[in-house]
Write a protein that holds these residues in place. Structure first.
Motif, PDB file in Angstrom:
ATOM      1  N   VAL A   1      44.248  30.696  49.908  1.00 40.19           N
ATOM      2  CA  VAL A   1      42.852  30.270  50.055  1.00 40.19           C
ATOM      3  C   VAL A   1      41.977  30.876  48.957  1.00 40.19           C
ATOM      4  CG1 VAL A   1      40.826  30.493  51.559  1.00 40.19           C
ATOM      5  CG2 VAL A   1      43.019  29.805  52.509  1.00 40.19           C
ATOM      6  N   THR A   2      42.235  32.125  48.594  1.00 42.85           N
ATOM      7  CA  THR A   2      41.485  32.693  47.471  1.00 42.85           C
ATOM      8  C   THR A   2      42.322  32.723  46.196  1.00 42.85           C
ATOM      9  OG1 THR A   2      42.155  34.891  48.193  1.00 42.85           O
ATOM     10  CG2 THR A   2      39.964  34.147  48.872  1.00 42.85           C
ATOM     11  N   ALA A   3      43.666  32.661  46.330  1.00 46.46           N
ATOM     12  CA  ALA A   3      44.515  32.749  45.137  1.00 46.46           C
ATOM     13  C   ALA A   3      44.408  31.486  44.289  1.00 46.46           C
ATOM     14  CB  ALA A   3      45.960  33.007  45.523  1.00 46.46           C
TER      15      ALA A   3
ATOM     16  N   VAL B   1      50.002  44.911  40.860  1.00 46.66           N
ATOM     17  CA  VAL B   1      50.810  46.068  41.253  1.00 46.66           C
ATOM     18  C   VAL B   1      50.603  46.354  42.743  1.00 46.66           C
ATOM     19  CG1 VAL B   1      51.122  48.549  40.904  1.00 46.66           C
ATOM     20  CG2 VAL B   1      50.703  47.045  38.950  1.00 46.66           C
ATOM     21  N   VAL B   2      49.334  46.367  43.156  1.00 48.40           N
ATOM     22  CA  VAL B   2      49.032  46.667  44.564  1.00 48.40           C
ATOM     23  C   VAL B   2      49.622  45.598  45.478  1.00 48.40           C
ATOM     24  CG1 VAL B   2      47.168  46.986  46.230  1.00 48.40           C
ATOM     25  CG2 VAL B   2      46.951  47.912  43.936  1.00 48.40           C
TER      26      VAL B   2
ATOM     27  N   LYS C   1      48.287  39.080  55.450  1.00 58.13           N
ATOM     28  CA  LYS C   1      48.048  37.641  55.576  1.00 58.13           C
ATOM     29  C   LYS C   1      48.529  36.917  54.331  1.00 58.13           C
ATOM     30  CE  LYS C   1      44.218  38.172  58.735  1.00 58.13           C
ATOM     31  NZ  LYS C   1      42.802  38.536  58.773  1.00 58.13           N
ATOM     32  N   LEU C   2      49.720  37.278  53.882  1.00 59.16           N
ATOM     33  CA  LEU C   2      50.270  36.681  52.663  1.00 59.16           C
ATOM     34  C   LEU C   2      50.265  35.163  52.747  1.00 59.16           C
ATOM     35  CD1 LEU C   2      51.652  37.101  49.957  1.00 59.16           C
ATOM     36  CD2 LEU C   2      53.831  37.203  51.155  1.00 59.16           C
ATOM     37  N   ARG C   3      50.552  34.610  53.927  1.00 57.96           N
ATOM     38  CA  ARG C   3      50.674  33.148  53.990  1.00 57.96           C
ATOM     39  C   ARG C   3      49.331  32.438  53.877  1.00 57.96           C
ATOM     40  NH1 ARG C   3      51.397  30.240  59.149  1.00 57.96           N
ATOM     41  NH2 ARG C   3      50.285  31.348  60.789  1.00 57.96           N
TER      42      ARG C   3
ATOM     43  N   THR D   1      41.911  38.279  47.329  1.00 57.26           N
ATOM     44  CA  THR D   1      43.327  37.962  47.481  1.00 57.26           C
ATOM     45  C   THR D   1      44.121  39.228  47.810  1.00 57.26           C
ATOM     46  OG1 THR D   1      42.963  36.273  45.806  1.00 57.26           O
ATOM     47  CG2 THR D   1      45.239  36.758  46.370  1.00 57.26           C
ATOM     48  N   THR D   2      43.826  40.302  47.090  1.00 55.98           N
ATOM     49  CA  THR D   2      44.531  41.563  47.344  1.00 55.98           C
ATOM     50  C   THR D   2      44.318  42.014  48.786  1.00 55.98           C
ATOM     51  OG1 THR D   2      43.994  42.153  45.080  1.00 55.98           O
ATOM     52  CG2 THR D   2      44.851  43.905  46.462  1.00 55.98           C
ATOM     53  N   LEU D   3      43.085  41.894  49.258  1.00 53.64           N
ATOM     54  CA  LEU D   3      42.801  42.365  50.610  1.00 53.64           C
ATOM     55  C   LEU D   3      43.491  41.489  51.655  1.00 53.64           C
ATOM     56  CD1 LEU D   3      39.115  43.541  50.355  1.00 53.64           C
ATOM     57  CD2 LEU D   3      41.161  44.903  50.737  1.00 53.64           C
TER      58      LEU D   3
END
Lengths: 735, 61
Positions: A585-587, A670-671, A579-581, A571-573
């Protein structure tokens, strides 16, 4: 070129028709599963629901992830192409790599977990295995594989450190190490429970050691590199060893192979130590060939067996244990414990360790992450469905007599039948004796751990097709042997990997330990690793409350928390690469997994029911101990002491795992916030773009468009040049 | 797909997945890059398997 794929850009009428048919079959099967109440249904409906759902998910969802979410780009050279050195980096045919990857991820986990989860009925397990793999497990494997591939095959721990920071990195490393120790301890416990006082099983497993040594020498000295020959000889010897076990059992030698659980623990720990310090060619590599061959063969055999025999499910759809949480196999209610127990077949954090590291260094084209990441995990999930079928086809009375803790069942057929009757199921002492006699074991009572139950299930299914009832004992020991074989392979490899991690970490403090070739360091760290998992194994066999009952939830929690770390990284990557939108898919699987696992950890730590909460259990037994009382199932003060010590350690571990994972998630948050606020995308460790010069199919079968491309590599040997296009296997590649 | 092509596919697949085909690949690669005589099968297989001492390859549960 990422647009090249099955079906092309426009939907053709034929393809629409086929996929509609698949969807209808799947939907009807789900309908049958949902609507049948009371009557016994055929296992075929489970198989149809699974295969239909997998097909739809693979065709549509995995394609969506590949194209939209990840943006796989076949014009971009993969690390295998850029860094091709013929050693660890080299472009490998997708079908070969799929085989390697599947053999690496599949093991005892998807076979054991569903068997234990059958306590809650077949329906919750089936739903989670299918829905979980589609939305979580296969997604995790595929996305991790993709990101590691974009980073030249970096490991999960390295990626967490580089993309999140040193705190998350250190927490992830510690989590991976401690989780691995628990994994090895619990898997070894499954083997011990399967082999204890079974001369047949113990003999055949013991024989795998000389067989592996022989194969090692054969490949080293007699015929270097002839792996196929050595494997064929090895498998033939293995089958002889299984048949020979039946003879040993009736001979005067039986006594020498009838070992108590405690003796087996010592044997396994000593064996693990030697497997870790001996050169790989002598023991580990040949055993790995054997176990891979047996794994693939037996899984295939089981699939044929389930399809042909199509057993009826005797298990209930949902048992009362699912709702009130007082099941004998493991305590706790459906949420969260069914998800914790099934673990490997639906979502397995350990796959993230395989999907980062070896596989991404060998992938030919970016679009192949779909077949290898998503596809291999669907296959593993299907293995879990078959295990669930094998367990659910058993008579429930027999299932509980085999899986409830010994403390509850007692040791005689009469006491076990009475205890099972109290649970609400019917089995007579004669039935229990007959079941043991049919597989030529002394007893089938309290053989928890999943392996013996699955072996009885497999022997029922296979003896119905091959050999008849006279072959039941053979198939039972065949199944035990194959499970024990690849659990021991995992123990070998895991001990070695754990030893490397320890050497690496301790090497930062004192240099010589880090040197792989420095013998005292090698022996010392190997001993530390085997003693660590050996401790949990010993605690497992000596715990009066039942090792599987106590430790399996801890194993499941550990595995699922590792998945949480992998999904957090994914998700972070996604967010960091702008690709926040698509991050949902992983969140979403991450949120679900975190909710399940942290609830389970919370309950294991703080629940006030001593059957569930480790510290409540500790308090109950410590209070009684202080008063000098002995609480059943403990039989004396020593055993009371054991319970207190074990539950303290288990409780501390459950809390520690959860805290480590929260640390990683906090670090990721945080990241992510920083990434969302930043105007420009944050820097990532992604390797720069290099134009690819090879063309290879994305899917299992090549398309006409792909075959026409001038640089087509097809089924070439994978030299990466594409020059030797289409030799050997190529002509066999009918679409 | 004819039986013969199926058989040749299976043979190719098994050679690839067991790593038996690796020596041939090494020879091809060596000839293309270096004029020195290549390693014998025995030497090559020894090096190949000893590499796994440092990287045994994880096996999952």
């Amino acid at each position: 070129m990422s647009r090249i794929g099955p079906g092309g850009a426009k939907a053709r009428p034929k393809s629409v028709l086929v996929w509609t048919a698949v969807a209808v079959v799947g939907a009807v099967a789900w309908g049958v599963l949902a609507l049948s109440r009371g009557e016994k249904i055929s296992a075929i409906w489970l198989v149809a629901a699974a295969l239909g759902s997998y097909a739809i998910a693979y065709r549509f969802y995995s394609r969506f992830i590949a194209r939209r979410v990840l943006g796989v780009d076949d014009r971009r050279a993969t690390p295998a192409e850029r860094l091709d050195n013929g050693v660890d980096f080299h472009p490998t045919d997708r079908r070969v790599l799929l085989g390697h990857h599947f053999a690496a991820i599949a093991g005892a986990g998807p076979l054991v977990g569903p068997v234990l989860a059958a306590q809650m009925g077949y329906l919750p397990g089936t739903i989670w295995i299918i829905v979980g793999v589609i939305l979580a497990g296969a997604v995790q494997d595929m996305v991790t594989l993709f990101f590691s591939m974009r980073r030249d095959g970096k490991s999960l721990g390295q990626m967490v450190r580089e993309e999140m920071g040193p705190v998350g990195g250190a927490a992830a490393l510690l989590a991976v190490f401690s989780i691995m120790i628990i994994l090895l301890g619990v898997l070894a416990l499954v083997v011990v429970n399967a082999l204890a006082s079974s001369p047949w099983g113990t003999f055949s497993i013991a024989m795998t050691i000389p067989i592996a040594l022989f194969m090692g020498l054969y490949l080293r000295v007699l015929r270097p590199g002839r792996v196929m020959e050595a494997t064929v000889i090895g498998v033939a010897l293995l089958l002889l060893a299984i048949a020979g076990g039946g003879w040993i059992e009736g001979s005067p030698l039986a006594g020498a192979f009838t070992l108590s659980p405690q003796t087996l623990v010592v044997c396994l720990v000593v064996y693990g130590f030697f497997a870790s310090v001996l050169p790989v060619w002598l023991l580990l590599a040949p055993r790995d060939y054997l176990s891979t061959f047996m794994k693939v063969g037996t899984i295939g055999l089981l699939a044929v067996g389930v399809l042909v025999a199509a057993p009826h499910l005797r298990n209930e759809a949902i048992t009362s244990f699912a709702l009130d949480g007082n099941g004998p196999v493991f305590a706790g209610s459906l949420f969260p414990f069914v998800f914790i127990t099934i673990a490997c077949g639906a979502l397995s954090g350990f796959h993230a360790l395989i999907a980062s590291g070896t596989t991404p260094k060998m992938i030919q084209k970016e679009s192949q992450v779909r077949l290898i990441g998503y596809g291999a995990m669907l296959m593993e999930s299907f293995v879990a469905i078959m295990a669930l079928i094998a367990a659910s086809a058993l008579e429930p009375g027999l299932y509980y007599a085999m899986n409830a803790p010994a403390g509850l069942l007692g040791t005689t057929a009469e006491s076990a039948a009475a205890a099972v009757g109290k649970l609400g199921f019917v089995i007579t002492p004669e039935d229990l004796r007959a079941a043991a006699a049919a597989v030529e074991e002394q007893t089938v009572i309290a053989r928890a751990g999943g392996a013996p139950t699955l072996a009885v299930g497999i022997s029922e299914i296979l003896s119905g097709i091959f050999g008849g009832t006279g072959f039941k004992a053979f198939w039972y020991h065949f199944a035990i042997m194959f499970e024990a074989l690849f659990i021991l392979t995992t123990v070998d490899a895991g001990t070695r990997v754990g030893r490397f991690m320890l050497q690496d970490t301790l090497g930062n403090i004192w240099k010589p330990i880090g040197r792989v070739s420095w013998k005292p360091g090698l022996w010392g760290t190997s001993a530390l690793v085997v003693l660590a998992w050996g401790y949990f194994l010993y605690a497992g066999v000596s715990d009066p409350l039942g090792g599987i009952n106590q430790l399996f939830p801890l194993f499941g929690i550990a595995n699922q928390l590792l998945a949480a770390i992998a999904l957090t990284l994914c998700t972070t990557l996604l967010i960091k690469s702008g690709k926040l939108r698509w991050a949902w898919v992983t969140a979403i699987p991450l949120l679900w997994d975190a909710a399940v696992t942290l609830t389970a950890s919370w309950q294991k730590v703080f629940h006030d029911d001593p059957k569930i909460g480790f510290f409540a259990q500790r308090a109950k037994y410590a209070d009684a101990l202080a008063a000098g009382k002995v609480l059943p199932p403990a039989k004396n003060l020593d055993q009371m002491h054991t319970v207190v010590v074990n539950s303290t350690i288990d409780g501390v571990l459950a809390a520690m795992f959860a805290l480590l994972v929260l640390l990683v998630i906090g670090n990721a948050l945080v990241v992510c916030v920083r990434a969302v606020r930043a105007r420009e995308p944050l820097p990532t460790a992604e390797a720069p773009y290099v134009e690819s010069r090879i063309v290879a199919p994305s899917g299992l079968f090549s398309t006409a468009v792909e075959r026409r491309a001038p640089a087509y590599a097809g089924a070439a040997e994978g030299t990466g040049t594409g020059a030797a296009a289409g030799r050997d296997g190529e002509e066999a590649q009918a679409p | 797909m004819t039986p013969r092509s199926l058989l040749s596919f299976v043979r190719w697949y098994v050679r690839e997945i067991t790593g038996e085909a690796e020596y041939d690949r090494y020879l091809e690669r060596h000839r293309a890059h270096s004029p020195t005589p290549p390693l014998s099968r025995r030497e090559y297989e020894r090096l190949r398997i000893d590499r796994r001492d440092a990287d045994p390859g994880a096996r999952c549960c």
